[in-house]
Design a protein around this motif. Structure first.
Motif, PDB file in Angstrom:
ATOM      1  N   VAL A 103      50.546 -26.731 -27.967  1.00 36.28           N
ATOM      2  CA  VAL A 103      49.692 -25.775 -27.256  1.00 36.28           C
ATOM      3  C   VAL A 103      50.041 -25.750 -25.773  1.00 36.28           C
ATOM      4  O   VAL A 103      50.162 -24.677 -25.158  1.00 36.28           O
ATOM      5  CB  VAL A 103      48.207 -26.121 -27.450  1.00 36.28           C
ATOM      6  CG1 VAL A 103      47.326 -25.293 -26.517  1.00 36.28           C
ATOM      7  CG2 VAL A 103      47.789 -25.883 -28.898  1.00 36.28           C
ATOM      8  N   VAL A 104      50.208 -26.930 -25.173  1.00 37.56           N
ATOM      9  CA  VAL A 104      50.556 -26.998 -23.753  1.00 37.56           C
ATOM     10  C   VAL A 104      51.889 -26.286 -23.502  1.00 37.56           C
ATOM     11  O   VAL A 104      52.013 -25.476 -22.570  1.00 37.56           O
ATOM     12  CB  VAL A 104      50.640 -28.469 -23.291  1.00 37.56           C
ATOM     13  CG1 VAL A 104      51.256 -28.564 -21.896  1.00 37.56           C
ATOM     14  CG2 VAL A 104      49.257 -29.103 -23.293  1.00 37.56           C
ATOM     15  N   GLY A 105      52.879 -26.589 -24.321  1.00 37.26           N
ATOM     16  CA  GLY A 105      54.180 -25.944 -24.155  1.00 37.26           C
ATOM     17  C   GLY A 105      54.099 -24.438 -24.304  1.00 37.26           C
ATOM     18  O   GLY A 105      54.714 -23.695 -23.538  1.00 37.26           O
ATOM     19  N   PHE A 106      53.303 -23.981 -25.292  1.00 39.41           N
ATOM     20  CA  PHE A 106      53.219 -22.542 -25.522  1.00 39.41           C
ATOM     21  C   PHE A 106      52.509 -21.829 -24.381  1.00 39.41           C
ATOM     22  O   PHE A 106      52.924 -20.734 -23.974  1.00 39.41           O
ATOM     23  CB  PHE A 106      52.490 -22.252 -26.839  1.00 39.41           C
ATOM     24  CG  PHE A 106      52.445 -20.790 -27.161  1.00 39.41           C
ATOM     25  CD1 PHE A 106      53.512 -20.170 -27.784  1.00 39.41           C
ATOM     26  CD2 PHE A 106      51.351 -20.007 -26.808  1.00 39.41           C
ATOM     27  CE1 PHE A 106      53.501 -18.808 -28.057  1.00 39.41           C
ATOM     28  CE2 PHE A 106      51.319 -18.653 -27.072  1.00 39.41           C
ATOM     29  CZ  PHE A 106      52.398 -18.044 -27.697  1.00 39.41           C
ATOM     30  N   LEU A 107      51.437 -22.402 -23.855  1.00 36.55           N
ATOM     31  CA  LEU A 107      50.714 -21.759 -22.754  1.00 36.55           C
ATOM     32  C   LEU A 107      51.608 -21.604 -21.528  1.00 36.55           C
ATOM     33  O   LEU A 107      51.589 -20.560 -20.856  1.00 36.55           O
ATOM     34  CB  LEU A 107      49.458 -22.559 -22.409  1.00 36.55           C
ATOM     35  CG  LEU A 107      48.344 -22.553 -23.464  1.00 36.55           C
ATOM     36  CD1 LEU A 107      47.196 -23.476 -23.051  1.00 36.55           C
ATOM     37  CD2 LEU A 107      47.822 -21.139 -23.687  1.00 36.55           C
ATOM     38  N   VAL A 108      52.404 -22.632 -21.236  1.00 38.47           N
ATOM     39  CA  VAL A 108      53.340 -22.535 -20.110  1.00 38.47           C
ATOM     40  C   VAL A 108      54.398 -21.472 -20.412  1.00 38.47           C
ATOM     41  O   VAL A 108      54.709 -20.624 -19.563  1.00 38.47           O
ATOM     42  CB  VAL A 108      54.003 -23.899 -19.847  1.00 38.47           C
ATOM     43  CG1 VAL A 108      55.142 -23.765 -18.830  1.00 38.47           C
ATOM     44  CG2 VAL A 108      52.969 -24.904 -19.356  1.00 38.47           C
ATOM     45  N   TYR A 109      54.947 -21.516 -21.597  1.00 39.90           N
ATOM     46  CA  TYR A 109      55.973 -20.555 -22.021  1.00 39.90           C
ATOM     47  C   TYR A 109      55.467 -19.120 -21.900  1.00 39.90           C
ATOM     48  O   TYR A 109      56.136 -18.247 -21.333  1.00 39.90           O
ATOM     49  CB  TYR A 109      56.356 -20.902 -23.463  1.00 39.90           C
ATOM     50  CG  TYR A 109      57.005 -19.813 -24.276  1.00 39.90           C
ATOM     51  CD1 TYR A 109      58.365 -19.536 -24.154  1.00 39.90           C
ATOM     52  CD2 TYR A 109      56.262 -19.082 -25.208  1.00 39.90           C
ATOM     53  CE1 TYR A 109      58.962 -18.547 -24.924  1.00 39.90           C
ATOM     54  CE2 TYR A 109      56.848 -18.104 -25.984  1.00 39.90           C
ATOM     55  CZ  TYR A 109      58.202 -17.839 -25.836  1.00 39.90           C
ATOM     56  OH  TYR A 109      58.782 -16.873 -26.603  1.00 39.90           O
ATOM     57  N   PRO A 185      53.007 -34.090 -24.010  1.00 36.81           N
ATOM     58  CA  PRO A 185      52.626 -32.767 -23.499  1.00 36.81           C
ATOM     59  C   PRO A 185      53.272 -32.416 -22.163  1.00 36.81           C
ATOM     60  O   PRO A 185      53.602 -31.247 -21.911  1.00 36.81           O
ATOM     61  CB  PRO A 185      51.096 -32.861 -23.360  1.00 36.81           C
ATOM     62  CG  PRO A 185      50.706 -33.914 -24.341  1.00 36.81           C
ATOM     63  CD  PRO A 185      51.821 -34.902 -24.313  1.00 36.81           C
ATOM     64  N   MET A 186      53.490 -33.420 -21.306  1.00 41.57           N
ATOM     65  CA  MET A 186      54.113 -33.155 -20.014  1.00 41.57           C
ATOM     66  C   MET A 186      55.562 -32.712 -20.197  1.00 41.57           C
ATOM     67  O   MET A 186      56.029 -31.758 -19.559  1.00 41.57           O
ATOM     68  CB  MET A 186      54.043 -34.414 -19.142  1.00 41.57           C
ATOM     69  CG  MET A 186      52.613 -34.906 -18.892  1.00 41.57           C
ATOM     70  SD  MET A 186      52.558 -36.530 -18.121  1.00 41.57           S
ATOM     71  CE  MET A 186      53.341 -36.183 -16.560  1.00 41.57           C
ATOM     72  N   ILE A 187      56.270 -33.388 -21.102  1.00 45.43           N
ATOM     73  CA  ILE A 187      57.659 -33.013 -21.357  1.00 45.43           C
ATOM     74  C   ILE A 187      57.716 -31.648 -22.034  1.00 45.43           C
ATOM     75  O   ILE A 187      58.580 -30.818 -21.734  1.00 45.43           O
ATOM     76  CB  ILE A 187      58.340 -34.082 -22.238  1.00 45.43           C
ATOM     77  CG1 ILE A 187      58.317 -35.439 -21.533  1.00 45.43           C
ATOM     78  CG2 ILE A 187      59.773 -33.672 -22.565  1.00 45.43           C
ATOM     79  CD1 ILE A 187      58.868 -36.571 -22.384  1.00 45.43           C
ATOM     80  N   THR A 188      56.772 -31.397 -22.952  1.00 48.75           N
ATOM     81  CA  THR A 188      56.760 -30.118 -23.668  1.00 48.75           C
ATOM     82  C   THR A 188      56.461 -28.963 -22.722  1.00 48.75           C
ATOM     83  O   THR A 188      56.960 -27.847 -22.917  1.00 48.75           O
ATOM     84  CB  THR A 188      55.721 -30.156 -24.810  1.00 48.75           C
ATOM     85  OG1 THR A 188      55.918 -31.328 -25.595  1.00 48.75           O
ATOM     86  CG2 THR A 188      55.862 -28.938 -25.710  1.00 48.75           C
ATOM     87  N   ALA A 189      55.656 -29.200 -21.710  1.00 52.28           N
ATOM     88  CA  ALA A 189      55.387 -28.153 -20.719  1.00 52.28           C
ATOM     89  C   ALA A 189      56.678 -27.735 -20.020  1.00 52.28           C
ATOM     90  O   ALA A 189      56.936 -26.537 -19.812  1.00 52.28           O
ATOM     91  CB  ALA A 189      54.366 -28.649 -19.684  1.00 52.28           C
ATOM     92  N   VAL A 190      57.509 -28.725 -19.670  1.00 49.84           N
ATOM     93  CA  VAL A 190      58.800 -28.414 -19.044  1.00 49.84           C
ATOM     94  C   VAL A 190      59.696 -27.656 -20.023  1.00 49.84           C
ATOM     95  O   VAL A 190      60.376 -26.687 -19.654  1.00 49.84           O
ATOM     96  CB  VAL A 190      59.493 -29.708 -18.574  1.00 49.84           C
ATOM     97  CG1 VAL A 190      60.880 -29.394 -17.999  1.00 49.84           C
ATOM     98  CG2 VAL A 190      58.634 -30.423 -17.537  1.00 49.84           C
ATOM     99  N   ALA A 191      59.662 -28.081 -21.292  1.00 47.42           N
ATOM    100  CA  ALA A 191      60.462 -27.398 -22.307  1.00 47.42           C
ATOM    101  C   ALA A 191      60.010 -25.951 -22.476  1.00 47.42           C
ATOM    102  O   ALA A 191      60.835 -25.036 -22.625  1.00 47.42           O
ATOM    103  CB  ALA A 191      60.358 -28.139 -23.639  1.00 47.42           C
ATOM    104  N   GLY A 192      58.694 -25.714 -22.460  1.00 48.20           N
ATOM    105  CA  GLY A 192      58.175 -24.354 -22.556  1.00 48.20           C
ATOM    106  C   GLY A 192      58.623 -23.499 -21.386  1.00 48.20           C
ATOM    107  O   GLY A 192      58.965 -22.319 -21.561  1.00 48.20           O
TER     108      GLY A 192
END
Length: 429
Positions: A103-109, A185-192
């Motif tokens: 969810v975190v990654g998708f919202l940033v993306y 989630p922090m890493i996934t945010a960067v990935a997004g």
């Protein structure tokens, strides 16, 4: 040879790749399972149900339409569902933190994608998220690069991999609060963020290519529907039919709803009231509601006399499941691998149903699958839905006759016809 000297069979890259595709196919079932709720909510919000042409409860209709629309939104709702569903399905021993990271990654993306609208065509000017024509005092929503469900699927894969890679990572002591699951989630945010930047750059040519291929299939009319039907059933054998479905069902084509919102994909467009939708869904109704139950009956009738009672119970169960819900795997897997010729006939006849139904002008769709529930629920949205009944009855006769003939003529070992030595005695411990 000693056990130490024995070597385990080597796993080839193809087996690894094939296994991954199968797992992906199973993972896609999780977000797809949410669609019945979306379809029911959306249907209740239509004008002919709770709306002005139905019960006249306009505000109630708005509530249901908004709720269903949130899940079927092809730019945000559906991609997010697929992102979370794939992340959970693909990650080994996934838990709530896997979903949170997705969810975190998708919202940033999604937010980064929304920061780069396409340029408005003259004489309109981009103001905020609107293309405004000051001379005619008209405005239209700006267009953004958005891979849609495909983007959500890719981010779900990335989220699953990052979770498996880092959910046990330990940082230095003074950053210990962010160890393991809190780090993901922090890493996934960067990935997004990175995926969104890449999408803005590379999606236009990829999107055009996929759209062109889908458009070519759509332009073939009933032939295109038939080709899709055959490929769909063939890929079901290896659990990868959802990989074929997702672009045509959830991204291809567009329809502007009365409120100005634009939806994409054969299923969302149909549920939103697009009368031209249903090319890649309509023909499944005769097969799932009529033909496969008839095939189940043929299998039961062809069973050995002393096993018919047992097989009747089994086939009645799977036949009703197919008829009511459109879940066909229990029937199809009962003969697919022991009688490939039967399955080949089934795949070709599915393509024929898709072609005939579309050729006769039937436009029908579903939120989950082509069973009685969706058929009844979406009757008011469909075009010529009554034709599905005679078409389905005709296919039921063809399926029963062909299956019974092939099974008996070639002594196919369908359930109830196995050699006695292969029948498990369930009375023994």
């Amino acid at each position: 040879m000693s056990s130490a000297g024995a070597t385990a069979p080597r796993t080839t890259w193809w087996h690894t790749f094939y296994g991954g595709l199968q797992k992906m196919g199973r993972s896609l079932q999780l977000p797809v399972a949410v669609l019945p709720a979306a379809g029911i909510l959306n249907r209740l919000g239509q004008p002919d149900v709770f709306g002005p042409d139905g019960l006249g409860w306009d505000n109630v209709a708005k509530v249901f339409a908004a709720a269903g629309g949130a899940l079927l939104d092809s730019s945000f709702g559906l991609p997010m569902l697929f992102c979370v569903g794939v992340a959970i399905g693909m990650a080994k021993k996934a838990d709530g933190s896997t979903a949170l990271a997705a969810v975190v990654g998708f919202l940033v993306y999604f937010a980064v994608l929304q920061a780069f609208p396409e340029k408005c065509k003259p004489p309109t000017v981009l103001i905020s998220d609107q293309c405004i024509d000051f001379t005619s005092a008209k405005a239209a929503a700006a267009v953004y690069q958005n891979p849609g469900v495909l983007g959500g699927l890719l981010l779900g894969l990335i989220s699953a991999w990052l979770w498996m890679r880092f959910h046990r990572t330990r940082l230095v002591d003074w950053l210990g609060f962010f160890n393991g699951r809190r780090l993901v989630p922090m890493i996934t945010a960067v990935a997004g963020l990175l995926l969104a930047c890449l999408s803005v750059w590379v999606w236009p040519p990829i999107g055009r290519t996929l759209t062109d291929l889908s458009q070519h299939l759509s332009d073939l009319g009933s032939v295109g529907a038939g080709i899709f039907g055959v490929l769909n059933r063939v890929l079901l054998l290896v659990g990868m039919h959802q990989l074929l479905n997702f672009f045509l069902w959830f991204q291809f084509g567009d329809y502007t709803k009365p409120d100005g919102a634009v939806v994409h994909g054969d299923i969302p467009r149909f549920l939103a009231g697009d009368p031209t939708a249903g090319q890649f869904t309509s023909g499944f109704f005769p097969i799932m509601m009529f033909a496969l139950p008839a095939a189940a009956l043929a299998i039961a009738h062809a069973a050995k006399p002393h096993r018919r009672k047992e097989i009747y119970g089994l086939m009645l169960s799977v036949g009703l499941t197919s008829f009511v819900t459109g879940i066909t795997e229990p029937i199809e897997y009962s003969f697919a691998y022991i009688a490939p010729a039967l399955y080949a006939v089934h795949a070709l006849l599915t393509g024929a149903s898709m072609a005939i139904t579309w050729g006769l002008g039937v436009h029908d769709g579903f939120s989950f699958s082509a069973g009685l529930i969706d058929y009844a629920l979406n009757w008011g949205l469909a075009t010529k839905p009554w034709l599905i009944l005679p078409i389905g009855a005709s296919f039921a006769v063809v399926y029963y006759a062909l299956f019974r003939f092939i099974i008996v003529k070639f002594d196919v070992k369908t359930p109830g016809r196995e050699d006695e030595s292969e029948v498990e005695d369930v009375t023994k411990p």
